[in-house]
Design a protein around this motif. Structure first.
Motif, PDB file in Angstrom:
ATOM      1  N   ASN A 264     -31.421 -13.192 -39.984  1.00 29.34           N
ATOM      2  CA  ASN A 264     -31.088 -14.626 -40.051  1.00 29.34           C
ATOM      3  C   ASN A 264     -30.399 -14.986 -41.366  1.00 29.34           C
ATOM      4  OD1 ASN A 264     -32.080 -15.066 -37.548  1.00 29.34           O
ATOM      5  ND2 ASN A 264     -33.865 -16.274 -38.179  1.00 29.34           N
ATOM      6  N   ASP A 265     -29.419 -15.872 -41.268  1.00 26.53           N
ATOM      7  CA  ASP A 265     -28.671 -16.339 -42.439  1.00 26.53           C
ATOM      8  C   ASP A 265     -29.218 -17.684 -42.895  1.00 26.53           C
ATOM      9  OD1 ASP A 265     -26.805 -14.156 -42.387  1.00 26.53           O
ATOM     10  OD2 ASP A 265     -25.723 -15.138 -40.767  1.00 26.53           O
ATOM     11  N   ALA A 266     -29.906 -17.675 -44.027  1.00 24.51           N
ATOM     12  CA  ALA A 266     -30.483 -18.917 -44.547  1.00 24.51           C
ATOM     13  C   ALA A 266     -29.376 -19.877 -44.966  1.00 24.51           C
ATOM     14  CB  ALA A 266     -31.394 -18.606 -45.733  1.00 24.51           C
ATOM     15  N   PHE A 267     -29.569 -21.169 -44.666  1.00 22.20           N
ATOM     16  CA  PHE A 267     -28.624 -22.190 -45.137  1.00 22.20           C
ATOM     17  C   PHE A 267     -28.978 -22.580 -46.566  1.00 22.20           C
ATOM     18  CE2 PHE A 267     -28.175 -23.038 -40.525  1.00 22.20           C
ATOM     19  CZ  PHE A 267     -26.796 -22.941 -40.436  1.00 22.20           C
ATOM     20  N   ILE A 268     -27.955 -22.700 -47.401  1.00 23.33           N
ATOM     21  CA  ILE A 268     -28.186 -23.146 -48.772  1.00 23.33           C
ATOM     22  C   ILE A 268     -27.166 -24.215 -49.128  1.00 23.33           C
ATOM     23  CG2 ILE A 268     -29.245 -21.012 -49.619  1.00 23.33           C
ATOM     24  CD1 ILE A 268     -26.510 -20.230 -50.735  1.00 23.33           C
ATOM     25  N   LYS A 269     -27.510 -24.972 -50.153  1.00 27.34           N
ATOM     26  CA  LYS A 269     -26.624 -26.019 -50.620  1.00 27.34           C
ATOM     27  C   LYS A 269     -25.802 -25.467 -51.767  1.00 27.34           C
ATOM     28  CE  LYS A 269     -26.561 -30.842 -51.802  1.00 27.34           C
ATOM     29  NZ  LYS A 269     -26.895 -31.619 -52.977  1.00 27.34           N
ATOM     30  N   THR A 270     -24.514 -25.744 -51.779  1.00 21.99           N
ATOM     31  CA  THR A 270     -23.669 -25.282 -52.875  1.00 21.99           C
ATOM     32  C   THR A 270     -23.098 -26.497 -53.576  1.00 21.99           C
ATOM     33  OG1 THR A 270     -21.687 -25.250 -51.530  1.00 21.99           O
ATOM     34  CG2 THR A 270     -23.019 -23.250 -51.544  1.00 21.99           C
ATOM     35  N   ASP A 271     -22.444 -26.233 -54.688  1.00 24.49           N
ATOM     36  CA  ASP A 271     -21.834 -27.348 -55.417  1.00 24.49           C
ATOM     37  C   ASP A 271     -20.346 -27.390 -55.131  1.00 24.49           C
ATOM     38  OD1 ASP A 271     -24.224 -28.167 -56.490  1.00 24.49           O
ATOM     39  OD2 ASP A 271     -24.071 -26.708 -58.125  1.00 24.49           O
ATOM     40  N   HIS A 272     -20.024 -27.512 -53.860  1.00 19.18           N
ATOM     41  CA  HIS A 272     -18.628 -27.624 -53.444  1.00 19.18           C
ATOM     42  C   HIS A 272     -17.786 -26.434 -53.853  1.00 19.18           C
ATOM     43  CE1 HIS A 272     -18.533 -31.707 -51.744  1.00 19.18           C
ATOM     44  NE2 HIS A 272     -19.623 -31.834 -52.468  1.00 19.18           N
ATOM     45  N   ARG A 310     -23.530 -23.699 -47.067  1.00 16.28           N
ATOM     46  CA  ARG A 310     -23.084 -22.367 -46.665  1.00 16.28           C
ATOM     47  C   ARG A 310     -24.315 -21.519 -46.386  1.00 16.28           C
ATOM     48  NH1 ARG A 310     -20.172 -18.708 -50.764  1.00 16.28           N
ATOM     49  NH2 ARG A 310     -21.377 -17.278 -49.502  1.00 16.28           N
ATOM     50  N   THR A 311     -24.095 -20.272 -45.995  1.00 19.43           N
ATOM     51  CA  THR A 311     -25.250 -19.424 -45.732  1.00 19.43           C
ATOM     52  C   THR A 311     -25.353 -18.368 -46.827  1.00 19.43           C
ATOM     53  OG1 THR A 311     -24.012 -17.896 -44.320  1.00 19.43           O
ATOM     54  CG2 THR A 311     -25.078 -19.761 -43.234  1.00 19.43           C
ATOM     55  N   LYS A 312     -26.597 -17.990 -47.085  1.00 19.76           N
ATOM     56  CA  LYS A 312     -26.894 -17.040 -48.167  1.00 19.76           C
ATOM     57  C   LYS A 312     -26.316 -15.670 -47.827  1.00 19.76           C
ATOM     58  CE  LYS A 312     -31.068 -16.346 -50.948  1.00 19.76           C
ATOM     59  NZ  LYS A 312     -32.521 -16.618 -50.939  1.00 19.76           N
ATOM     60  N   THR A 313     -26.567 -15.218 -46.631  1.00 18.21           N
ATOM     61  CA  THR A 313     -25.961 -13.990 -46.125  1.00 18.21           C
ATOM     62  C   THR A 313     -24.975 -14.372 -45.024  1.00 18.21           C
ATOM     63  OG1 THR A 313     -27.845 -13.830 -44.630  1.00 18.21           O
ATOM     64  CG2 THR A 313     -27.920 -12.486 -46.633  1.00 18.21           C
ATOM     65  N   GLN A 320     -21.459 -19.267 -35.450  1.00 19.06           N
ATOM     66  CA  GLN A 320     -22.823 -19.446 -34.932  1.00 19.06           C
ATOM     67  C   GLN A 320     -22.776 -20.326 -33.688  1.00 19.06           C
ATOM     68  OE1 GLN A 320     -24.628 -20.866 -38.626  1.00 19.06           O
ATOM     69  NE2 GLN A 320     -25.630 -18.880 -38.915  1.00 19.06           N
ATOM     70  N   GLY A 321     -23.358 -19.830 -32.599  1.00 24.32           N
ATOM     71  CA  GLY A 321     -23.302 -20.571 -31.348  1.00 24.32           C
ATOM     72  C   GLY A 321     -21.889 -20.688 -30.804  1.00 24.32           C
ATOM     73  N   GLY A 322     -21.021 -19.771 -31.245  1.00 23.47           N
ATOM     74  CA  GLY A 322     -19.637 -19.775 -30.752  1.00 23.47           C
ATOM     75  C   GLY A 322     -18.709 -20.689 -31.520  1.00 23.47           C
ATOM     76  N   ILE A 323     -19.210 -21.296 -32.605  1.00 26.12           N
ATOM     77  CA  ILE A 323     -18.443 -22.261 -33.397  1.00 26.12           C
ATOM     78  C   ILE A 323     -18.409 -21.792 -34.843  1.00 26.12           C
ATOM     79  CG2 ILE A 323     -18.367 -24.668 -34.186  1.00 26.12           C
ATOM     80  CD1 ILE A 323     -19.949 -25.401 -31.630  1.00 26.12           C
ATOM     81  N   SER A 324     -17.250 -21.883 -35.480  1.00 26.72           N
ATOM     82  CA  SER A 324     -17.125 -21.446 -36.873  1.00 26.72           C
ATOM     83  C   SER A 324     -18.005 -22.304 -37.768  1.00 26.72           C
ATOM     84  CB  SER A 324     -15.663 -21.540 -37.329  1.00 26.72           C
ATOM     85  OG  SER A 324     -15.205 -22.877 -37.252  1.00 26.72           O
ATOM     86  N   ASN A 325     -18.655 -21.651 -38.741  1.00 23.81           N
ATOM     87  CA  ASN A 325     -19.554 -22.388 -39.638  1.00 23.81           C
ATOM     88  C   ASN A 325     -18.985 -22.514 -41.054  1.00 23.81           C
ATOM     89  OD1 ASN A 325     -19.898 -19.869 -40.747  1.00 23.81           O
ATOM     90  ND2 ASN A 325     -22.111 -19.735 -40.404  1.00 23.81           N
TER      91      ASN A 325
ATOM     92  N   SER B 105     -29.342 -19.436 -38.476  1.00 19.46           N
ATOM     93  CA  SER B 105     -28.695 -18.621 -37.443  1.00 19.46           C
ATOM     94  C   SER B 105     -28.762 -19.228 -36.050  1.00 19.46           C
ATOM     95  CB  SER B 105     -29.244 -17.184 -37.438  1.00 19.46           C
ATOM     96  OG  SER B 105     -28.766 -16.482 -38.581  1.00 19.46           O
ATOM     97  N   HIS B 106     -29.113 -20.503 -35.965  1.00 14.96           N
ATOM     98  CA  HIS B 106     -28.956 -21.245 -34.722  1.00 14.96           C
ATOM     99  C   HIS B 106     -27.645 -22.026 -34.762  1.00 14.96           C
ATOM    100  CE1 HIS B 106     -33.195 -20.494 -33.734  1.00 14.96           C
ATOM    101  NE2 HIS B 106     -32.864 -20.859 -32.509  1.00 14.96           N
ATOM    102  N   ALA B 107     -27.377 -22.735 -33.674  1.00  9.33           N
ATOM    103  CA  ALA B 107     -26.148 -23.511 -33.585  1.00  9.33           C
ATOM    104  C   ALA B 107     -26.330 -24.965 -33.997  1.00  9.33           C
ATOM    105  CB  ALA B 107     -25.604 -23.430 -32.161  1.00  9.33           C
ATOM    106  N   ASP B 108     -27.486 -25.296 -34.547  1.00  8.28           N
ATOM    107  CA  ASP B 108     -27.723 -26.692 -34.950  1.00  8.28           C
ATOM    108  C   ASP B 108     -26.623 -27.188 -35.883  1.00  8.28           C
ATOM    109  OD1 ASP B 108     -30.171 -26.452 -33.639  1.00  8.28           O
ATOM    110  OD2 ASP B 108     -31.255 -25.971 -35.486  1.00  8.28           O
ATOM    111  N   PHE B 109     -26.342 -26.383 -36.903  1.00  3.54           N
ATOM    112  CA  PHE B 109     -25.369 -26.804 -37.908  1.00  3.54           C
ATOM    113  C   PHE B 109     -23.963 -26.908 -37.326  1.00  3.54           C
ATOM    114  CE2 PHE B 109     -22.172 -25.387 -41.072  1.00  3.54           C
ATOM    115  CZ  PHE B 109     -22.174 -26.530 -41.869  1.00  3.54           C
ATOM    116  N   THR B 110     -23.551 -25.891 -36.578  1.00  2.31           N
ATOM    117  CA  THR B 110     -22.167 -25.894 -36.090  1.00  2.31           C
ATOM    118  C   THR B 110     -21.938 -26.957 -35.014  1.00  2.31           C
ATOM    119  OG1 THR B 110     -22.728 -24.041 -34.626  1.00  2.31           O
ATOM    120  CG2 THR B 110     -21.636 -23.506 -36.698  1.00  2.31           C
ATOM    121  N   TYR B 111     -22.928 -27.184 -34.160  1.00  2.00           N
ATOM    122  CA  TYR B 111     -22.767 -28.258 -33.167  1.00  2.00           C
ATOM    123  C   TYR B 111     -22.659 -29.614 -33.857  1.00  2.00           C
ATOM    124  CZ  TYR B 111     -23.124 -25.912 -28.633  1.00  2.00           C
ATOM    125  OH  TYR B 111     -22.854 -25.158 -27.515  1.00  2.00           O
TER     126      TYR B 111
END
Lengths: 400, 400, 400, 400
Positions: A264-272, A310-313, A320-325, B105-111
């Motif tokens: 799993n790719d953890a979501f993290i907050k970045t500074d733009h 963005r994601t950590k990894t 993700q889910g077929g949509i670019s993140n 790693s779910h689609a929550d964010f991209t949706y």
């Protein structure tokens, strides 16, 4: 909607044969007002064309792009662009010996079975030469993406046979890829691969390998579930390349061995901070638009990757889910060893009599270096199409 | 042509959400006069549905198929078939804790990024539950293919994590696959996989793996170069399945390590022996047609795999130059470990604040067994579409 | 892409039969964040449904809309919307006498010829009842257009048999059209038409007529030459309505009798006065958007018809070179007299034996009043699709 | 799927501009093994090209067809056919005076509004010259239809301004149409029309008119309800022709004045007499096929119009419920008077300043004679596409 077209809004229709008058594409649905120089297209064609050096076939095709419609004063008009590459170096005599046999692992048999006939002078429509049209169309798609998002697509040879580049995708730089004839990640790996290819050529044999592609500055939100997922359409476009036998995104087949807690790719907050680009030098700004777009146009570069999530990894490979993140899209394509080898092989004739076949003439011992621009082009076509589709349905791009 | 549809002539349009009133498909372009019993569809839905045993999620969905149009007296009319599966087991409370965070790693964010909003009760449109519609559509495609060619599609779990079945694809029998809850090739491998999954569940973790699919009695000539190649369209359809990260045909990624002289598939002449079927017992004849087709109809079984050319090996995986060659189609699909795990993970909220997330509720520790019928269904949809497309353009099928 | 779907980005797929479980549409590609109330759809369905008064068939269908997916909290999610209307008033016995004969000028013969079978209980798929699905989809398209441009679509009965409304299209008001049961331009004309229809009913006969449609607040730039011209796609959508035999735009067939110097529409400069709307009361502002769109979004009402160029006359009917020019779109549709009449007619049986046929049961003596909302719906679907397509390719709308 | 393509299986993609390097089409999805001679295409191009006589523009374009791919040894290969017509007679100076004004009732304004730019040398993409590509594609469609069904398509000028041919469609013969320069039904009508056109030319004015088209030997079963009805797709294709403002099938607009009892077409049994052909001499048999098709192939001529049911009258125009019924298809197309006239007209400049415009150069005073082959071509493309689509879904054609 015959199989010769790809893309819904950015629509590429491929025509031509390897040994007829010429080949090319019609590219329809291109946004108007995009600057396209012939050199933008020629550059990619040159990277694909045969005869560049001893690691590609010695067949000499200049592959000069001709733009017959849709571009005036180096600017797209929004109407269909006809791109043509004339065939000059036919040498049909090279193909005399294949007229009556089905070459092993070629499309001779399947084309004959499907259409009831096949071209007798070379591969006809099944030739990898047809990818030149795709490359030309991809060059236009790249310009659209550069214009809108500064999207950057970099493909390179990851492995040939069992020799694999030791560099991680995030460490690969365009300047290093362009600096070696194999289009791999570095000079040292290139030298090993050159030795492999030389041996294969001496043996009248051929080699396969893997091409990796990394796309940065991808707008968030591209892809249309549940069937036209961005990765699904990329897989299709890549598998449509001659000799391609596999596609994997992000962690791919290896990733099936990880546990979810590792993958799993953890979501993290970045500074733009935007994701790192493929170029070592600082990011090239998108070309100045000559259209009427203003800074408030949500589809211009101003609206691009400014989100601060963005994601950590990146095991997901940017989708993700077929949509670019918004993370870099990373995928790999497997290419089988070239079917044409100079060794004697068992086969049958068109009238189903057992025989043997031994290829002659000019052939690539390894298709990988020339496939690099094709991989980039197919990816560009898919992304550009989904850019327009997303803009059509939703009308704006995510920012945060 | 939004992304919710697949197929050009055999056209599947998917609708619905995981936690709304229901979900399903419209299947348009189906040939008239094909016998479809509700049980034909229900059988595949049952293989996909949750709650079958402890190796799948304990969420109990009956997934009863409802046929609302396009089939009268168990026969297709040639007009659109509306298939519906009602949602009964909502339990929206299970999803309270995901309302404000983006699950890793779910689609929550991209949706959310694409559409500006997302369903708050479960995955909405991104849920794997939507594949039930695909499975139902695939069941119809299978009937068409069985009717016309006795085509047989068999998918099975090839590996879970690093545990791989030792059996070669040609040795796998449907009865063995159906005999174990993991849908792998044999009981002994199943036992090892069960142990792995049990451990993962105990750890609140998840596992991925590889599904292999073998299709026999494939008519020669399916696929439309140069972009709608049969393998390209298969790759797209398979990558569209939730959690799928890779596709390979025939020799695939491993094949890149072979030399051409090893990889090429020699053509040989046979004595009209058809390729071995996936069933151990003798081949089931196609269902008797109730339509007006006669023996001289070139699309009926009488015209099927009678050609006397086949290949000695099958590294090509049954497709050459993007067109089926009559040999079994063999491909593999990589599935990542399920994103939903019961461990605490790092993520951000919808308002971009760092937080942690720990899933609760009913979840598959390993999606592979339930993905087996989905893989079969997607393959069936692609083959059926290309069957109709080929018949449209060429009008007959190859025999020799 | 079977014929049951229309639209490229705004994609409507129609399913169902007149006497089965129900009918409806899947509407895919709808922009997210658009407010859709069930009443928005029901209103148009009520205008189409039978049994409204003695001028339409007395068959009583409630035609209650059910929204099964794609709309949450009265807002579109951007995912497929499944709309369903259940069939309640079957009365299959009414159709006993048509089971074995081909009704003249009905689709019994052609459906049987095409598919090898046909529904025995009513028209099945060929019934005009299927247009209820189109009307429901059109109601969604109208909301999208209203939201973005305040586009207003008004159709009305222009003539029945030889009785024609004396009012010019620019003088027709929605409130007048809604005030009479025939949906013609005024009460006086309505009375004449009522007398005609009453006489036809008494004679067991039927009548045809012409519906005119006027669309205001059309954004400039819709339509894609050279084949998907806006008028070409409108013509297709209108001809797809049951019983429609003709379409003409602007000056139409009569215009062929003018000289070019009479027919050409001179361009003039205006002082930002928008074209007159179809409503007598002041223009209804577009519904407040609940999406994240801001005033700078070029697709919102702020960007609509502000150009200061219009044409002095409108023989072009609002479309020039296949692209909308911002003037009102005006077209007319010819509807033949209803095929079902209560008089005895010559025909043949399914086994090709001469016989006679006399219809019984509930039937419209004149289809025109109920076709009015269908015409509006089909026009809305076409305009909405081209709105999204234009936004996809070009990204903004013309203003001056 | 930009608007530059038409057809689903028989797929025509149009490219080029009136004053660039050239123009043409890619025709994809063509059945293999069809004989196509360059002369088959050139014949129709010659009927469309300017400069044939004083009734058409004196601009001299040879319009020589070039076949660059998809046809080998005068036989289709099943792969895309690239057809090209080079532009030779540019004379850009003729268009100097239109560079800064919007010509009334031309597409200058709408193209500029849509794309933000337009071609300055002639109509660019909006020119009727682009229909040459459609005509070339239509010539291929005609060969496919002739090969399979001996289908015969005959269009002719029915009226110019208020002068209408007195001949009923069933009485029109191809040899009579070809015998006069107006392409109307007879010499006497032609003389009247010539006088009208001469007067219009002297006045610097232009004329419109109506073209009628009659198609015989149409296979039963073409068309896909409920949206891709055969008449709907014909209407679209015809409205896509420059200057076309209306389409009607069979009884059309006049038919709205009939009662149902007058309009309905009674079914009758015939003794296998096929419908009369458009040629006076006996029916030309379909060209001998060089493909592998045998007499038992249901798509060959042997299976054509042998059904013994026809209708007594043909108010339906050969299509019922959107599906061909085997009777001749009859439709009419309305063409407005040519927009380009040599009189001074009111308009505005690109910067929105009032001005006047007076055309110069070479222009048709009446477009009708040259539009005749375009109407035939568009009809052929639609029929051919639906032939392949029907064969794809159903696989055989109705006989009785």
């Amino acid at each position: 909607m015959a199989g010769d077209s790809i893309g819904l809004l950015f629509r590429v229709t491929n025509w031509g044969e390897s040994h007829g008058a010429g080949l090319g594409v019609v590219v329809a649905g291109v946004p108007p007002g995009i600057t396209i120089l012939p050199a933008d297209i020629q550059k990619d064609l040159d990277a694909r064309r045969p005869g560049q050096n001893r690691f590609t076939t010695s067949r000499q095709e200049k592959d000069v792009i001709k733009i017959l419609s849709g571009i005036e004063n180096n600017e797209t008009t929004g109407t269909p662009i006809l791109l043509m590459i004339e065939n000059h170096d036919h040498r049909p005599k090279d193909y005399k010996n294949i007229e009556t046999v089905f070459r092993p692992s070629h499309a001779d048999f399947t084309y004959t079975a499907k259409y009831g006939l096949r071209s007798k002078s070379g591969g006809g429509r099944s030739s990898a030469r047809l990818t030149a049209g795709s490359v030309a169309a991809g060059a236009i798609a790249k310009q659209v993406l550069t214009h809108a998002f500064a999207t950057d697509i970099l493909a390179y040879v990851k492995s040939i046979a069992t020799t694999c580049s030791p560099y991680d995708t995030t460490a690969v730089l365009r300047e290093d890829v362009l600096a070696n004839p194999i289009k791999t990640t570095d000079t040292k790996t290139a030298e090993k691969m050159i030795a492999l290819i030389d041996t294969a050529r001496d043996n009248g044999d051929s080699l396969g390998g893997i091409i990796e592609c990394r796309i940065t500055n991808v707008p968030v939100g591209l892809g249309e579930p549940i069937y036209d997922k961005l990765d699904a359409d990329l897989a299709k476009a890549i598998l449509a390349i001659n000799a391609c036998k596999g596609f994997e995104l992000g962690s791919g087949f290896k990733g099936t061995q990880l546990r979810g807690s590792e993958h799993n790719d953890a979501f993290i907050k970045t500074d733009h901070l935007s994701a790192p680009n493929n170029s070592s030098s600082k990011k090239t700004p998108p070309k100045k638009s000559t259209s009427t777009e203003t800074a408030s146009d949500p589809t211009t570069a101003a609206y691009q990757l400014t989100q601060n999530i963005r994601t950590k990894t990146n095991h997901s490979g940017g989708i993700q889910g077929g949509i670019s993140n918004g993370m870099p899209i990373v995928f790999r394509a497997a290419f089988k060893p070239t079917a044409t080898i100079l060794q004697k092989q068992q086969t049958v004739t068109e009238t189903h009599k057992p025989t043997t076949f031994q290829a002659q003439g000019r052939h690539d011992p390894c298709v990988l270096p020339r496939a690099v621009p094709i991989v980039e082009a197919m990816a560009a076509i898919v992304l550009c199409d989904h850019f327009l589709r997303h803009r059509g349905q939703v009308g704006h791009f995510y920012t945060s």
